[in-house]
Design a protein around this motif. Structure first.
Motif, PDB file in Angstrom:
ATOM      1  N   GLY A 592       0.644  -2.455   4.190  1.00  0.00           N
ATOM      2  CA  GLY A 592      -0.033  -1.763   5.272  1.00  0.00           C
ATOM      3  C   GLY A 592      -0.296  -0.295   4.947  1.00  0.00           C
ATOM      4  N   ILE A 593      -0.916   0.389   5.897  1.00  0.00           N
ATOM      5  CA  ILE A 593      -1.291   1.790   5.731  1.00  0.00           C
ATOM      6  C   ILE A 593      -0.486   2.620   6.715  1.00  0.00           C
ATOM      7  CG2 ILE A 593      -3.206   3.433   5.760  1.00  0.00           C
ATOM      8  CD1 ILE A 593      -5.091   1.037   5.367  1.00  0.00           C
ATOM      9  N   PRO A 594       0.218   3.666   6.265  1.00  0.00           N
ATOM     10  CA  PRO A 594       0.998   4.501   7.184  1.00  0.00           C
ATOM     11  C   PRO A 594       0.103   5.141   8.251  1.00  0.00           C
ATOM     12  CG  PRO A 594       1.618   4.943   4.907  1.00  0.00           C
ATOM     13  CD  PRO A 594       0.402   4.067   4.859  1.00  0.00           C
ATOM     14  N   PRO A 595       0.635   5.358   9.465  1.00  0.00           N
ATOM     15  CA  PRO A 595      -0.185   5.946  10.544  1.00  0.00           C
ATOM     16  C   PRO A 595      -0.737   7.318  10.218  1.00  0.00           C
ATOM     17  CG  PRO A 595       1.832   4.969  11.429  1.00  0.00           C
ATOM     18  CD  PRO A 595       1.974   4.945   9.937  1.00  0.00           C
ATOM     19  N   ASP A 596      -0.001   8.142   9.453  1.00  0.00           N
ATOM     20  CA  ASP A 596      -0.496   9.469   9.138  1.00  0.00           C
ATOM     21  C   ASP A 596      -1.592   9.436   8.079  1.00  0.00           C
ATOM     22  OD1 ASP A 596       1.444   8.543   7.326  1.00  0.00           O
ATOM     23  OD2 ASP A 596       1.783  10.557   6.559  1.00  0.00           O
ATOM     24  N   VAL A 597      -1.705   8.337   7.358  1.00  0.00           N
ATOM     25  CA  VAL A 597      -2.741   8.198   6.330  1.00  0.00           C
ATOM     26  C   VAL A 597      -4.003   7.559   6.897  1.00  0.00           C
ATOM     27  CG1 VAL A 597      -3.280   7.052   4.136  1.00  0.00           C
ATOM     28  CG2 VAL A 597      -1.043   8.111   4.480  1.00  0.00           C
ATOM     29  N   LEU A 598      -3.852   6.725   7.902  1.00  0.00           N
ATOM     30  CA  LEU A 598      -4.961   5.926   8.425  1.00  0.00           C
ATOM     31  C   LEU A 598      -6.174   6.765   8.840  1.00  0.00           C
ATOM     32  CD1 LEU A 598      -5.444   2.908   8.825  1.00  0.00           C
ATOM     33  CD2 LEU A 598      -4.729   3.174  11.197  1.00  0.00           C
ATOM     34  N   PRO A 599      -6.006   7.901   9.542  1.00  0.00           N
ATOM     35  CA  PRO A 599      -7.200   8.653   9.954  1.00  0.00           C
ATOM     36  C   PRO A 599      -8.021   9.222   8.797  1.00  0.00           C
ATOM     37  CG  PRO A 599      -5.281   9.314  11.246  1.00  0.00           C
ATOM     38  CD  PRO A 599      -4.778   8.477  10.114  1.00  0.00           C
ATOM     39  N   ARG A 600      -7.420   9.321   7.600  1.00  0.00           N
ATOM     40  CA  ARG A 600      -8.127   9.944   6.480  1.00  0.00           C
ATOM     41  C   ARG A 600      -8.479   8.939   5.393  1.00  0.00           C
ATOM     42  NH1 ARG A 600      -6.410  14.305   3.681  1.00  0.00           N
ATOM     43  NH2 ARG A 600      -8.494  15.130   3.988  1.00  0.00           N
ATOM     44  N   ILE A 601      -8.403   7.658   5.737  1.00  0.00           N
ATOM     45  CA  ILE A 601      -8.557   6.636   4.719  1.00  0.00           C
ATOM     46  C   ILE A 601      -9.951   6.630   4.104  1.00  0.00           C
ATOM     47  CG2 ILE A 601      -9.321   4.769   6.239  1.00  0.00           C
ATOM     48  CD1 ILE A 601      -6.693   4.464   3.458  1.00  0.00           C
ATOM     49  N   PHE A 602     -10.967   7.102   4.874  1.00  0.00           N
ATOM     50  CA  PHE A 602     -12.333   7.114   4.366  1.00  0.00           C
ATOM     51  C   PHE A 602     -12.759   8.490   3.859  1.00  0.00           C
ATOM     52  CE2 PHE A 602     -12.482   3.595   7.531  1.00  0.00           C
ATOM     53  CZ  PHE A 602     -12.752   2.569   6.642  1.00  0.00           C
ATOM     54  N   ASP A 603     -11.834   9.462   3.817  1.00  0.00           N
ATOM     55  CA  ASP A 603     -12.174  10.795   3.321  1.00  0.00           C
ATOM     56  C   ASP A 603     -12.341  10.766   1.807  1.00  0.00           C
ATOM     57  OD1 ASP A 603     -11.957  11.630   5.859  1.00  0.00           O
ATOM     58  OD2 ASP A 603     -10.159  12.860   5.584  1.00  0.00           O
ATOM     59  N   PRO A 604     -13.350  11.472   1.294  1.00  0.00           N
ATOM     60  CA  PRO A 604     -13.513  11.539  -0.166  1.00  0.00           C
ATOM     61  C   PRO A 604     -12.292  12.167  -0.824  1.00  0.00           C
ATOM     62  CG  PRO A 604     -15.473  12.340   0.974  1.00  0.00           C
ATOM     63  CD  PRO A 604     -14.414  12.167   2.011  1.00  0.00           C
ATOM     64  N   PHE A 605     -11.890  11.619  -1.953  1.00  0.00           N
ATOM     65  CA  PHE A 605     -10.791  12.087  -2.796  1.00  0.00           C
ATOM     66  C   PHE A 605      -9.419  11.865  -2.167  1.00  0.00           C
ATOM     67  CE2 PHE A 605     -14.315  14.751  -4.303  1.00  0.00           C
ATOM     68  CZ  PHE A 605     -14.294  14.385  -5.632  1.00  0.00           C
ATOM     69  N   PHE A 606      -9.371  11.238  -0.992  1.00  0.00           N
ATOM     70  CA  PHE A 606      -8.061  10.953  -0.413  1.00  0.00           C
ATOM     71  C   PHE A 606      -7.595   9.600  -0.929  1.00  0.00           C
ATOM     72  CE2 PHE A 606      -5.286   9.078   2.758  1.00  0.00           C
ATOM     73  CZ  PHE A 606      -4.341  10.078   2.901  1.00  0.00           C
ATOM     74  N   THR A 607      -6.444   9.590  -1.575  1.00  0.00           N
ATOM     75  CA  THR A 607      -5.919   8.343  -2.120  1.00  0.00           C
ATOM     76  C   THR A 607      -4.400   8.405  -2.142  1.00  0.00           C
ATOM     77  OG1 THR A 607      -5.903   6.867  -4.038  1.00  0.00           O
ATOM     78  CG2 THR A 607      -6.100   9.221  -4.481  1.00  0.00           C
ATOM     79  N   THR A 608      -3.787   7.276  -1.940  1.00  0.00           N
ATOM     80  CA  THR A 608      -2.334   7.154  -2.071  1.00  0.00           C
ATOM     81  C   THR A 608      -1.965   6.462  -3.382  1.00  0.00           C
ATOM     82  OG1 THR A 608      -2.389   5.078  -0.825  1.00  0.00           O
ATOM     83  CG2 THR A 608      -2.006   7.107   0.414  1.00  0.00           C
ATOM     84  N   LYS A 609      -2.965   6.168  -4.195  1.00  0.00           N
ATOM     85  CA  LYS A 609      -2.721   5.498  -5.466  1.00  0.00           C
ATOM     86  C   LYS A 609      -2.488   6.536  -6.552  1.00  0.00           C
ATOM     87  CE  LYS A 609      -6.112   2.004  -4.046  1.00  0.00           C
ATOM     88  NZ  LYS A 609      -7.408   1.390  -4.364  1.00  0.00           N
ATOM     89  N   VAL A 638      -0.977  -2.513  10.407  1.00  0.00           N
ATOM     90  CA  VAL A 638       0.377  -2.447  10.944  1.00  0.00           C
ATOM     91  C   VAL A 638       1.310  -2.276   9.743  1.00  0.00           C
ATOM     92  CG1 VAL A 638       2.188  -3.626  12.212  1.00  0.00           C
ATOM     93  CG2 VAL A 638      -0.211  -3.910  12.895  1.00  0.00           C
ATOM     94  N   PRO A 639       2.020  -1.137   9.648  1.00  0.00           N
ATOM     95  CA  PRO A 639       2.891  -0.919   8.487  1.00  0.00           C
ATOM     96  C   PRO A 639       3.856  -2.082   8.293  1.00  0.00           C
ATOM     97  CG  PRO A 639       2.718   1.087   9.785  1.00  0.00           C
ATOM     98  CD  PRO A 639       2.024   0.019  10.570  1.00  0.00           C
ATOM     99  N   GLY A 640       3.902  -2.567   7.060  1.00  0.00           N
ATOM    100  CA  GLY A 640       4.773  -3.679   6.721  1.00  0.00           C
ATOM    101  C   GLY A 640       4.154  -5.044   6.921  1.00  0.00           C
ATOM    102  N   GLN A 641       2.974  -5.113   7.584  1.00  0.00           N
ATOM    103  CA  GLN A 641       2.341  -6.408   7.840  1.00  0.00           C
ATOM    104  C   GLN A 641       0.953  -6.533   7.218  1.00  0.00           C
ATOM    105  OE1 GLN A 641       2.400  -7.474  11.991  1.00  0.00           O
ATOM    106  NE2 GLN A 641       4.434  -6.581  12.325  1.00  0.00           N
ATOM    107  N   GLY A 642       0.455  -5.468   6.593  1.00  0.00           N
ATOM    108  CA  GLY A 642      -0.836  -5.564   5.936  1.00  0.00           C
ATOM    109  C   GLY A 642      -1.914  -4.785   6.650  1.00  0.00           C
ATOM    110  N   ALA A 643      -3.137  -4.955   6.176  1.00  0.00           N
ATOM    111  CA  ALA A 643      -4.293  -4.234   6.711  1.00  0.00           C
ATOM    112  C   ALA A 643      -5.483  -5.170   6.779  1.00  0.00           C
ATOM    113  CB  ALA A 643      -4.616  -3.016   5.847  1.00  0.00           C
TER     114      ALA A 643
END
Length: 823
Positions: A592-609, A638-643
């Protein structure tokens, strides 16, 4: 012109009158039965008047000085000599101060120093000749010339230091806005002066001790009220000291040796006056420096570039002492958080080489220009072009570093997009070339496999076991060839960058190619579930939307760890949402995607990888592509359950099928294996077919397929085919490869238009993939069939039959199973 002499005369008379009043006041302070004055106030009036009114007003000084000497029972000749000396000292001082461009406001230590120098040099012209004139007139013994000249020089010098600043500054208005201090300071100064200089025991040690109380009062006046306070305070103290000493009172009254007391008094006045003026000038300089710093700070705060100033501590560590608003906004922090902290804490660059360059620049105390990544409190990064500059104080070692930061995040994003576009374009060109090279041998492989299958099935319904095994082997080979064809096709679709054309798309048909690309990597992580439902057709670019689906699948794959494929799944679901839009969902069971990361998931250059897995541009580009199609890309996690990523696209406009409507005339049909065949009725007519292809084996395979029913001629070069046409050979159908070395299909078509236009209508192109923009633009302008390699045998036969029967090329493939697309 007449007004000037009148004004000048008035100024001369006024200056002369003030000079006479100052002389009378000075003589009233002289010792009893003596004309000796420790401070000659008229010398200050003369210098100040010439500075204010101009040197041309010197006659006022000459006349007033001569009048004063005559009033003291001095012969006219001696008095004139003294007056000339007094005039020269004022003129020399005024000219020197104007020469060095000294400010009349005395706002710097330099100005005060030049005032003292001008007064000292000018007083020499007055004291030396003046004392000689007194000796010549018999008023002073010859052996007393030097002491007399010293007292005269000091009196004139002190007069200029005391009175000239008052005349220069008196026109500047009120003393200041601190009314209570303006009232208290004179009262305290008056009280202390009376206590010091009206003391009943002249010359006592107590009187000398009390005299030191005047120094802090002079400093108070200078530091709180500037030059005006210092000048007025010094003048008041000097007048009080002179009056008390002249009456035999105060610490400087020495009845047994009056000259000695007079010298000490002059030194006291001189030191007090110079101290006050220098303190006031230093205060003015500091105020100017502070005002300049405030101006610079205001300017720096207002600039759009971020500015950070840090000091170098004794240990070599850096500490931030100033940041402007632009830098605070750039890094998303308050000024209080940054000032006092180490500036290195803002750096987020993973590039060890960049950090080493910065460390070397700091160690070597040199400038540096570099692009650095700065971290924000939420963990995001901004790219900055940093200019680092050392600051050296008085030519010594570096005391501070100034770093200016310019936000280049948008520029970096644009550069990354350009690089990505260039990579995709390069891959597209490579894929088209590789696809063409693979499709040529794959085409004759498929034709030969089909021929082998036909031969083996001709044995009847009960062939020998060996024949059945051979037939199974051929069909397995056909399945392998079909997999190769699909791989090449998918590679061409997903890497084609310059494919802006849009058409009607079936998303259910677009999903499988994307799935096939990631299926091999997905098997070690999760099982794939495809859930296709009814979905409206959309108007869009096959290549662009294919890239979106492929990227969403890759993201789902990377969200799931390897090693537990039975525990995880990636589900692709299609359907129609409540508003009628086409919907594709890609769901994974990863972390899943953490809640603090979700709002910026489509921002350019934003990555958790990590840097090896992503640049942070994939989802940003997907969002841009979807919006360009009028759609929307959503994410739920939902964190821990996927996206789950949901792609929504508006349905294509419905077009009525009128009498004039027809299927697109330009379509590409590919071979999809023996299981998919199109039945066609032979016209029974034997035609003459010209095959033009640079692959001899492919041309030979097509010849073997067509020869039982038609006469076939092959040519491996466009020039050879055109030579046959020019020689008068007649052909019913021309099958021409689109891309060939030398003269390609486009050149053959253009020559036929000029030399044999009747044959153009019977021309069919065969393409392994139009790799160049010119080739794609060419096939878009034609109304001829383009058969995509590898061509299905039954489609090739049906196309030739349709051309011989005079039907439209598009009729031959109706009902045929296989991917269809332009180019």
């Amino acid at each position: 012109m007449a007004a000037f002499p009148v004004r000048g005369l008035v100024e001369v008379l006024a200056l002369a009158g003030v000079y006479l009043l100052a002389a009378r006041g000075a003589l009233s302070l002289a010792a009893e039965d003596s004309h000796i004055c420790p401070v000659w106030l008229p010398s200050g009036v003369a210098l100040g008047g010439l500075l204010v009114l101009g040197v041309s007003r010197w006659p006022a000084v000459l006349l007033a000085s001569w009048a004063v000497t005559l009033s003291m029972d001095v012969s006219p000749g001696v008095g004139l000599g003294v007056a000339v000396g007094s005039t020269l000292e004022a003129v020399l001082g005024a000219l020197l101060l104007r020469r060095v461009e000294s400010s009349q406001e005395l706002h710097s230590v330099r100005d005060v120093a030049w005032l003292g120098a001008a007064a000292a040099l000018g007083a020499l012209l007055g004291a030396g000749p003046g004392a000689l004139n007194l000796v010549r007139g018999g008023l002073v013994p010859g052996e007393q010339w030097a002491p007399a000249a010293w007292l005269w020089w000091m009196a004139d010098l002190l007069g200029m230091l005391l009175v000239a600043p008052v005349l220069l500054l008196v026109r500047r208005g009120r003393l200041g806005a601190r009314s209570w201090e303006a009232a208290v300071l004179p009262a305290v100064t008056l009280a202390v002066s009376v206590g010091v200089f009206a003391f009943p025991q002249p010359g006592s040690s107590m009187a000398h001790a009390l005299a030191f109380l005047l120094f802090p009062l002079s400093a108070w006046a200078a530091l709180r009220f500037g030059l005006r306070g210092a000048a007025l305070s010094s003048l008041f103290v000097a007048l009080a000291a002179i009056a008390g000493t002249a009456r035999g009172l105060g610490p400087f009254a020495t009845p047994d040796s009056p000259p000695r007391g007079l010298v000490v008094l002059q030194l006291f006045i001189g030191i007090t006056t110079l101290t006050g003026l220098l303190l006031a000038a230093a205060r003015a300089e500091r105020r100017q420096a502070v005002a300049l710093l405030e101006l610079l700070a205001t300017t720096v705060r207002a600039v759009h570039e971020g500015v950070l100033i840090c000091e170098v501590r004794e240990s070599g560590a850096l500490r931030t002492v100033f940041v402007n608003e632009a830098l605070c906004g750039l890094v998303g922090r308050r000024r209080e958080e940054l000032v006092g902290a180490a500036p290195g804490a803002l750096l987020a660059s993973d590039d060890d080489g960049e950090r080493q360059r910065l460390a070397e620049a700091l160690r070597e105390e040199r400038s540096l220009r570099a692009e650095v990544a700065l971290t924000r409190p939420d963990g995001t990064r901004v790219w900055s072009e940093m200019q680092l500059s050392p600051v050296r104080a008085d030519g010594r070692g570096v005391t501070h570093f100034v770093a200016t930061h310019r936000d280049v995040t948008a520029t970096k994003e644009l550069q990354a997009r350009l690089v990505a576009a260039e990579r995709v374009a390069a891959v597209g060109t490579l894929a088209a070339g590789v696809g063409h090279e693979i499709n040529n041998p794959l085409a004759y492989l498929a034709l030969n496999l089909d021929a082998a299958e036909r031969s083996l099935t001709a044995e009847g319904e009960a062939p020998p076991p060996a024949m059945r095994d051979a037939l199974d082997s051929v069909r397995h080979a056909q399945e392998g060839a079909e997999r190769i064809r699909l791989i090449v096709k998918d590679l061409q679709v997903f890497s084609r960058e310059d494919a802006p054309e849009r058409g009607l798309l079936d998303l259910n048909a677009l999903v499988p190619p994307a799935v096939r690309v990631v299926l091999h990597a997905l098997r070690s992580r999760a099982r794939l579930v495809e859930d296709f439902g009814p979905v409206p057709r959309v108007l869009g670019s096959e290549a662009r939307l294919g890239q979106v689906l492929l990227n969403l699948l890759v993201n789902a794959l990377q969200a799931i760890p390897e090693g537990e494929p039975g525990r995880h799944e990636v589900r692709v679901r299609t359907g129609t949402d409540a508003s009628g839009q086409a919907r594709v969902e890609v769901e994974d069971t990863g972390g899943g995607i953490p809640p603090d990361v979700l709002p910026r998931i489509f921002d350019p250059f934003f990555t958790t990888k990590g840097r090896e897995e992503g640049t942070g541009l994939g989802l940003a580009i997907c969002q841009q592509i979807v919006r360009a199609h009028g759609g929307e890309l959503r994410v739920h996690s939902v964190p821990g359950q996927g996206a789950t990523f949901t792609l929504l696209l508006p349905p294509a406009p419905v077009r009525s099928a009128g009498p004039g409507s027809s299927a697109p005339s330009l379509r590409a049909v590919s071979w999809s294996g023996a299981a998919c065949r199109t039945e066609f009725a032979s016209s029974g007519r034997r035609g003459r077919v010209l095959i033009v292809d640079d692959e001899p084996r492919l041309a030979q395979s097509m010849r073997l397929l067509l020869e039982p029913a038609h006469d076939v001629v092959t040519a491996t070069r466009g020039e050879d085919a055109l030579a046959r046409v020019a020689a008068g050979e007649a052909f019913d159908v021309v099958l021409c490869d689109l891309q060939m070395p030398g003269m390609d299909g486009i050149a053959v078509y253009r020559r036929l238009v000029e030399d044999a236009p009747a044959l153009v209508a019977r021309l069919v192109f065969i393409s392994g993939g139009a790799s160049s923009p010119e080739a794609r633009a060419f096939v878009e302008t034609l109304a001829h069939r383009v058969l995509e390699k590898p061509v299905r045998p039954d489609v090739l036969l049906a196309t030739v039959e349709a051309m011989l029967a005079g039907g439209l090329p598009g009729e031959a493939a109706r009902g045929a199973v296989g991917g269809t697309r332009r180019g």
